[in-house]
Motif scaffolding. Sequence first.
Motif, PDB file in Angstrom:
ATOM      1  N   ALA A  12      18.196  -3.558  21.209  1.00  0.00           N
ATOM      2  CA  ALA A  12      16.537  -3.743  21.465  1.00  0.00           C
ATOM      3  C   ALA A  12      16.459  -4.809  22.104  1.00  0.00           C
ATOM      4  O   ALA A  12      17.083  -5.860  22.320  1.00  0.00           O
ATOM      5  CB  ALA A  12      15.717  -3.635  19.825  1.00  0.00           C
ATOM      6  N   ASN A  13      15.257  -4.781  22.741  1.00  0.00           N
ATOM      7  CA  ASN A  13      14.546  -5.953  23.712  1.00  0.00           C
ATOM      8  C   ASN A  13      13.123  -5.775  23.561  1.00  0.00           C
ATOM      9  O   ASN A  13      12.406  -5.395  24.512  1.00  0.00           O
ATOM     10  CB  ASN A  13      15.219  -5.866  25.136  1.00  0.00           C
ATOM     11  CG  ASN A  13      14.494  -6.882  26.023  1.00  0.00           C
ATOM     12  OD1 ASN A  13      14.465  -8.110  25.390  1.00  0.00           O
ATOM     13  ND2 ASN A  13      14.403  -6.928  27.264  1.00  0.00           N
ATOM     14  N   PHE A  14      12.557  -6.228  22.416  1.00  0.00           N
ATOM     15  CA  PHE A  14      11.256  -6.058  21.936  1.00  0.00           C
ATOM     16  C   PHE A  14      10.566  -7.247  22.511  1.00  0.00           C
ATOM     17  O   PHE A  14      11.045  -8.677  22.130  1.00  0.00           O
ATOM     18  CB  PHE A  14      11.070  -5.899  20.607  1.00  0.00           C
ATOM     19  CG  PHE A  14      11.627  -4.543  20.008  1.00  0.00           C
ATOM     20  CD1 PHE A  14      11.402  -3.467  20.744  1.00  0.00           C
ATOM     21  CD2 PHE A  14      12.473  -4.344  18.821  1.00  0.00           C
ATOM     22  CE1 PHE A  14      12.002  -2.159  20.399  1.00  0.00           C
ATOM     23  CE2 PHE A  14      12.686  -3.415  18.409  1.00  0.00           C
ATOM     24  CZ  PHE A  14      12.707  -1.886  19.205  1.00  0.00           C
ATOM     25  N   ASP A  15       9.450  -7.255  22.650  1.00  0.00           N
ATOM     26  CA  ASP A  15       8.348  -8.344  23.023  1.00  0.00           C
ATOM     27  C   ASP A  15       7.428  -8.314  21.751  1.00  0.00           C
ATOM     28  O   ASP A  15       6.735  -7.325  21.358  1.00  0.00           O
ATOM     29  CB  ASP A  15       7.293  -8.141  24.225  1.00  0.00           C
ATOM     30  CG  ASP A  15       6.241  -8.970  24.491  1.00  0.00           C
ATOM     31  OD1 ASP A  15       6.367 -10.000  23.808  1.00  0.00           O
ATOM     32  OD2 ASP A  15       5.586  -8.757  25.452  1.00  0.00           O
ATOM     33  N   VAL A  16       7.685  -9.386  20.969  1.00  0.00           N
ATOM     34  CA  VAL A  16       6.985  -9.382  19.686  1.00  0.00           C
ATOM     35  C   VAL A  16       5.807 -10.591  19.678  1.00  0.00           C
ATOM     36  O   VAL A  16       5.692 -11.368  18.699  1.00  0.00           O
ATOM     37  CB  VAL A  16       7.683  -9.604  18.544  1.00  0.00           C
ATOM     38  CG1 VAL A  16       8.633  -8.152  18.165  1.00  0.00           C
ATOM     39  CG2 VAL A  16       8.897 -10.814  18.668  1.00  0.00           C
ATOM     40  N   THR A  17       5.546 -11.065  20.871  1.00  0.00           N
ATOM     41  CA  THR A  17       4.355 -11.854  21.056  1.00  0.00           C
ATOM     42  C   THR A  17       3.023 -11.514  20.296  1.00  0.00           C
ATOM     43  O   THR A  17       2.809  -9.990  20.122  1.00  0.00           O
ATOM     44  CB  THR A  17       4.140 -12.561  22.448  1.00  0.00           C
ATOM     45  OG1 THR A  17       3.728 -11.315  23.332  1.00  0.00           O
ATOM     46  CG2 THR A  17       5.432 -12.932  23.187  1.00  0.00           C
ATOM     47  N   THR A  18       2.102 -12.268  20.179  1.00  0.00           N
ATOM     48  CA  THR A  18       0.767 -11.836  19.532  1.00  0.00           C
ATOM     49  C   THR A  18       0.396 -10.862  20.301  1.00  0.00           C
ATOM     50  O   THR A  18       0.004  -9.842  19.738  1.00  0.00           O
ATOM     51  CB  THR A  18       0.034 -13.048  19.398  1.00  0.00           C
ATOM     52  OG1 THR A  18       0.765 -13.967  18.441  1.00  0.00           O
ATOM     53  CG2 THR A  18      -1.433 -12.826  18.641  1.00  0.00           C
ATOM     54  N   ASP A  19      -0.055 -11.004  21.736  1.00  0.00           N
ATOM     55  CA  ASP A  19      -0.883 -10.155  22.351  1.00  0.00           C
ATOM     56  C   ASP A  19       0.225  -8.556  22.371  1.00  0.00           C
ATOM     57  O   ASP A  19      -0.461  -7.476  22.539  1.00  0.00           O
ATOM     58  CB  ASP A  19      -0.680 -10.530  23.932  1.00  0.00           C
ATOM     59  CG  ASP A  19      -1.679 -11.747  23.969  1.00  0.00           C
ATOM     60  OD1 ASP A  19      -2.598 -11.756  23.088  1.00  0.00           O
ATOM     61  OD2 ASP A  19      -1.589 -12.366  24.904  1.00  0.00           O
ATOM     62  N   LEU A  79      16.096  -0.106  23.114  1.00  0.00           N
ATOM     63  CA  LEU A  79      14.642   0.080  22.893  1.00  0.00           C
ATOM     64  C   LEU A  79      13.872  -0.984  23.403  1.00  0.00           C
ATOM     65  O   LEU A  79      14.354  -2.210  23.441  1.00  0.00           O
ATOM     66  CB  LEU A  79      14.702   0.454  21.387  1.00  0.00           C
ATOM     67  CG  LEU A  79      15.430   1.282  20.793  1.00  0.00           C
ATOM     68  CD1 LEU A  79      14.944   1.622  19.303  1.00  0.00           C
ATOM     69  CD2 LEU A  79      15.260   2.784  21.529  1.00  0.00           C
ATOM     70  N   ASP A  80      12.735  -0.721  23.724  1.00  0.00           N
ATOM     71  CA  ASP A  80      11.741  -1.593  24.080  1.00  0.00           C
ATOM     72  C   ASP A  80      10.548  -1.412  23.600  1.00  0.00           C
ATOM     73  O   ASP A  80      10.158  -0.211  22.878  1.00  0.00           O
ATOM     74  CB  ASP A  80      11.497  -1.808  25.636  1.00  0.00           C
ATOM     75  CG  ASP A  80      11.143  -0.722  26.445  1.00  0.00           C
ATOM     76  OD1 ASP A  80      10.752   0.307  25.689  1.00  0.00           O
ATOM     77  OD2 ASP A  80      11.462  -0.766  27.405  1.00  0.00           O
TER      78      ASP A  80
END
Length: 288
Positions: free
Chosen positions: A50-57, A23-24
């Motif tokens: 999972a390979n999530f981008d959880v940066t602020t943006d 998941l992304d």
Amino acid sequence: MKLRILLASVALATAVPAAAETLDNATVVQLASIGLGDEAIIAKIQASPANFDVTTDALIALKQDGVSSAVIAAMIEASNTTKASSSVAGSIDSPDPMVPHPSGVYMLADWLEEPKMLVIDATTSNQTKTGGFLGYALTGGIASMSFKAVIPNSEARVQTSDKRPTFYFYFDQADTSLSNRGGGNFWVAGAVTSPAEFSLVEFKVKKNRREAKVGKFNIGGAKAGVMDKDQIGFDYERIAPGVFEVTPQADLQPGEYGFIYSSSTGGGTGAAAVGAQTSRIFDFSIEK
């Protein structure tokens, strides 16, 4: 004939496992856009790689795309779990002492092109030899009889040409972020908490074994443990709870060495008290 080919094709297709879905962020947005409830999306996140981008943006973009706060929180938790698992899995030889390592003794191999930690496995010496018995007998106990811990093989598995290597000791402590990993209690009865409880000694090589003095006995009494004159000085510094950096105080000449921790394994008086002990030895070699 066509039927057999069709059946064979079906069998082959069912025998090949489906590739695991990762998941992304885009996948989660897609699931949210079709109206799938939070509970279902969170369950999917918890059950899938999972390979999530959880940066602020990225979090702002997820919210603008209609992803709920509960789902975003599950994505952050999954991302943190993945990072922690990767850190622990790769920590056994990381040259960074602040990265979690299983409890034990390590040598920093900073001379390699890619520095890493070398695990020094403990060797348990249950065999104690005597030396100087003839002199003890002829002098009526005035001359001392020595006791020696014996370990097999003529050289250690971990070797270095660095005359003053750096070691790291990881102990079982309340802070388990840097030690007490890998399962079980590595140290003796969990009682060892400092390098000060160890003695650094040089071993004498005798054919296919190595020996070091761990006690003496004469008419004046018995003394268990490594004699002061046989100990090699080392300094240590606590760099984190349960983590110590250890360095010899002077260059070590080529030979066989080891950190010894001894514990009593039986009772007795006189010579029996000295010989009744088990030594755990973390051995290494200094090459020429």
